[in-house]
Design a protein around this motif. Structure first.
Motif, PDB file in Angstrom:
ATOM      1  N   PHE A  75     -86.800  -7.827  38.243  1.00  0.00           N
ATOM      2  CA  PHE A  75     -85.665  -7.455  37.404  1.00  0.00           C
ATOM      3  C   PHE A  75     -85.511  -8.502  36.308  1.00  0.00           C
ATOM      4  N   LEU A  76     -85.143  -8.057  35.103  1.00  0.00           N
ATOM      5  CA  LEU A  76     -84.839  -8.995  34.029  1.00  0.00           C
ATOM      6  C   LEU A  76     -83.348  -9.319  34.097  1.00  0.00           C
ATOM      7  N   ILE A  77     -83.038 -10.598  34.180  1.00  0.00           N
ATOM      8  CA  ILE A  77     -81.647 -11.045  34.145  1.00  0.00           C
ATOM      9  C   ILE A  77     -81.468 -11.956  32.946  1.00  0.00           C
ATOM     10  N   GLN A  78     -80.226 -12.142  32.557  1.00  0.00           N
ATOM     11  CA  GLN A  78     -79.950 -12.979  31.392  1.00  0.00           C
ATOM     12  C   GLN A  78     -78.905 -14.026  31.743  1.00  0.00           C
ATOM     13  N   GLN A  79     -79.073 -15.186  31.151  1.00  0.00           N
ATOM     14  CA  GLN A  79     -78.089 -16.250  31.323  1.00  0.00           C
ATOM     15  C   GLN A  79     -77.082 -16.148  30.189  1.00  0.00           C
ATOM     16  N   ARG A  80     -75.827 -16.089  30.571  1.00  0.00           N
ATOM     17  CA  ARG A  80     -74.765 -15.976  29.578  1.00  0.00           C
ATOM     18  C   ARG A  80     -74.654 -17.274  28.792  1.00  0.00           C
ATOM     19  N   SER A  81     -74.386 -17.135  27.520  1.00  0.00           N
ATOM     20  CA  SER A  81     -74.261 -18.285  26.634  1.00  0.00           C
ATOM     21  C   SER A  81     -73.106 -19.190  27.075  1.00  0.00           C
ATOM     22  N   PRO A  82     -73.201 -20.485  26.801  1.00  0.00           N
ATOM     23  CA  PRO A  82     -72.060 -21.365  27.088  1.00  0.00           C
ATOM     24  C   PRO A  82     -70.867 -21.081  26.175  1.00  0.00           C
ATOM     25  N   MET A  83     -71.073 -20.272  25.113  1.00  0.00           N
ATOM     26  CA  MET A  83     -70.005 -19.982  24.148  1.00  0.00           C
ATOM     27  C   MET A  83     -69.141 -18.782  24.535  1.00  0.00           C
ATOM     28  N   VAL A  84     -69.547 -17.977  25.537  1.00  0.00           N
ATOM     29  CA  VAL A  84     -68.764 -16.796  25.896  1.00  0.00           C
ATOM     30  C   VAL A  84     -67.567 -17.194  26.759  1.00  0.00           C
ATOM     31  N   GLN A  85     -66.503 -16.394  26.678  1.00  0.00           N
ATOM     32  CA  GLN A  85     -65.290 -16.691  27.446  1.00  0.00           C
ATOM     33  C   GLN A  85     -65.469 -16.399  28.928  1.00  0.00           C
ATOM     34  N   TRP A  86     -66.046 -15.222  29.240  1.00  0.00           N
ATOM     35  CA  TRP A  86     -66.148 -14.790  30.628  1.00  0.00           C
ATOM     36  C   TRP A  86     -67.454 -15.283  31.232  1.00  0.00           C
ATOM     37  N   LYS A  87     -67.369 -16.113  32.250  1.00  0.00           N
ATOM     38  CA  LYS A  87     -68.518 -16.593  33.032  1.00  0.00           C
ATOM     39  C   LYS A  87     -69.621 -17.249  32.202  1.00  0.00           C
ATOM     40  N   PRO A  88     -69.294 -18.256  31.380  1.00  0.00           N
ATOM     41  CA  PRO A  88     -70.333 -18.926  30.598  1.00  0.00           C
ATOM     42  C   PRO A  88     -71.395 -19.557  31.511  1.00  0.00           C
ATOM     43  N   ASN A  89     -72.632 -19.528  31.062  1.00  0.00           N
ATOM     44  CA  ASN A  89     -73.802 -20.119  31.730  1.00  0.00           C
ATOM     45  C   ASN A  89     -74.255 -19.401  32.997  1.00  0.00           C
ATOM     46  N   LEU A  90     -73.513 -18.407  33.464  1.00  0.00           N
ATOM     47  CA  LEU A  90     -73.888 -17.684  34.675  1.00  0.00           C
ATOM     48  C   LEU A  90     -74.979 -16.667  34.343  1.00  0.00           C
ATOM     49  N   TRP A  91     -75.876 -16.421  35.287  1.00  0.00           N
ATOM     50  CA  TRP A  91     -76.876 -15.373  35.132  1.00  0.00           C
ATOM     51  C   TRP A  91     -76.217 -14.045  35.478  1.00  0.00           C
ATOM     52  N   ALA A 115     -90.755 -12.093  24.798  1.00  0.00           N
ATOM     53  CA  ALA A 115     -90.790 -11.063  23.758  1.00  0.00           C
ATOM     54  C   ALA A 115     -89.394 -10.559  23.371  1.00  0.00           C
ATOM     55  N   PHE A 116     -88.391 -10.854  24.195  1.00  0.00           N
ATOM     56  CA  PHE A 116     -87.041 -10.395  23.897  1.00  0.00           C
ATOM     57  C   PHE A 116     -86.399 -11.288  22.840  1.00  0.00           C
ATOM     58  N   THR A 117     -85.615 -10.683  21.957  1.00  0.00           N
ATOM     59  CA  THR A 117     -84.893 -11.413  20.914  1.00  0.00           C
ATOM     60  C   THR A 117     -83.445 -11.547  21.370  1.00  0.00           C
ATOM     61  N   LEU A 118     -83.034 -12.758  21.673  1.00  0.00           N
ATOM     62  CA  LEU A 118     -81.725 -12.981  22.285  1.00  0.00           C
ATOM     63  C   LEU A 118     -80.621 -13.150  21.250  1.00  0.00           C
ATOM     64  N   GLN A 119     -79.484 -12.552  21.525  1.00  0.00           N
ATOM     65  CA  GLN A 119     -78.281 -12.752  20.721  1.00  0.00           C
ATOM     66  C   GLN A 119     -77.647 -14.049  21.233  1.00  0.00           C
ATOM     67  N   ARG A 120     -77.914 -15.148  20.546  1.00  0.00           N
ATOM     68  CA  ARG A 120     -77.553 -16.481  21.030  1.00  0.00           C
ATOM     69  C   ARG A 120     -76.062 -16.672  21.292  1.00  0.00           C
ATOM     70  N   GLU A 121     -75.204 -15.888  20.614  1.00  0.00           N
ATOM     71  CA  GLU A 121     -73.768 -16.003  20.888  1.00  0.00           C
ATOM     72  C   GLU A 121     -73.430 -15.478  22.282  1.00  0.00           C
ATOM     73  N   GLU A 122     -74.296 -14.625  22.847  1.00  0.00           N
ATOM     74  CA  GLU A 122     -74.037 -14.001  24.143  1.00  0.00           C
ATOM     75  C   GLU A 122     -75.020 -14.437  25.233  1.00  0.00           C
ATOM     76  N   VAL A 123     -76.273 -14.672  24.845  1.00  0.00           N
ATOM     77  CA  VAL A 123     -77.352 -14.867  25.824  1.00  0.00           C
ATOM     78  C   VAL A 123     -78.130 -16.136  25.488  1.00  0.00           C
ATOM     79  N   SER A 124     -78.294 -17.014  26.475  1.00  0.00           N
ATOM     80  CA  SER A 124     -79.060 -18.231  26.204  1.00  0.00           C
ATOM     81  C   SER A 124     -80.485 -18.172  26.746  1.00  0.00           C
ATOM     82  N   ALA A 125     -80.756 -17.280  27.722  1.00  0.00           N
ATOM     83  CA  ALA A 125     -82.106 -17.178  28.280  1.00  0.00           C
ATOM     84  C   ALA A 125     -82.231 -15.863  29.045  1.00  0.00           C
TER      85      ALA A 125
END
Length: 169
Positions: free
Chosen positions: A46-62, A122-132
């Motif tokens: 499964f592809l999961i994403q790490q939430r950006s440290p800049m988001v309000q809800w659950k920053p840095n959480l996968w 290959a994925f292009t991340l929206q850095r404001e929302e996704v860090s990895a």
């Protein structure tokens, strides 16, 4: 930036004609529409994403790729938009496979699968929302939940997801 407007649904999942702004409390007895998209590859990951440290809800959480539908969107349209915005994947409608529609505390959540073998880089991340992003198998998902580094969607949710994956292999 204009406020995001959400449509509101009754307990049966029917549109009420009412709306709300993102950030407001969902009125009691009403629900908004959310989507989760689980990219799955041919290796059973499964592809999961790490939430950006800049988001309000659950920053840095996968977490799973997803979000809330804006007014006028159905679940499929919202899922396609969230994939494009967050990870740069432009899915065709027929690529998104419905897994479930769940009624949660204050939302109806459309859960979709997406079969793809794109490498993580290959994925292009929206850095404001996704860090990895990263691929991981079901056992790793559950381990990450137990370590509190992946959002816990609930035991029944993960059971449903893993059963869906087993059935498609």
């Amino acid at each position: 930036m204009a406020a995001e407007i959400w449509d509101l649904y009754d307990a049966r999942g029917q549109l009420t004609g009412k709306t709300m702004r993102r950030g407001e409390d969902v009125p009691a007895g009403l629900y908004h529409l959310a989507v989760h998209i689980w990219p799955m590859n041919s290796r059973g990951e499964f592809l999961i994403q790490q939430r950006s440290p800049m988001v309000q809800w659950k920053p840095n959480l996968w977490a799973v790729t997803g979000g809330s539908a804006v007014s006028g969107e159905d679940a499929l349209t919202a899922a396609r938009r969230e994939l494009r915005e967050e990870i740069g994947y432009d899915a065709r409608e027929d690529e998104l496979l419905p897994i479930a529609r769940l009624r949660r505390a204050n939302s109806f959540c459309g859960v979709f699968a997406l079969n793809t073998d794109w490498p993580a880089e290959a994925f292009t991340l929206q850095r404001e929302e996704v860090s990895a992003v990263r691929w991981c198998n079901g056992a790793k998902l559950l381990h990450m939940v137990s370590e509190n580094v992946l959002y816990n969607y609930g035991d029944a949710y993960f059971k449903m997801l893993l059963e869906y994956q087993r059935a498609r292999r």
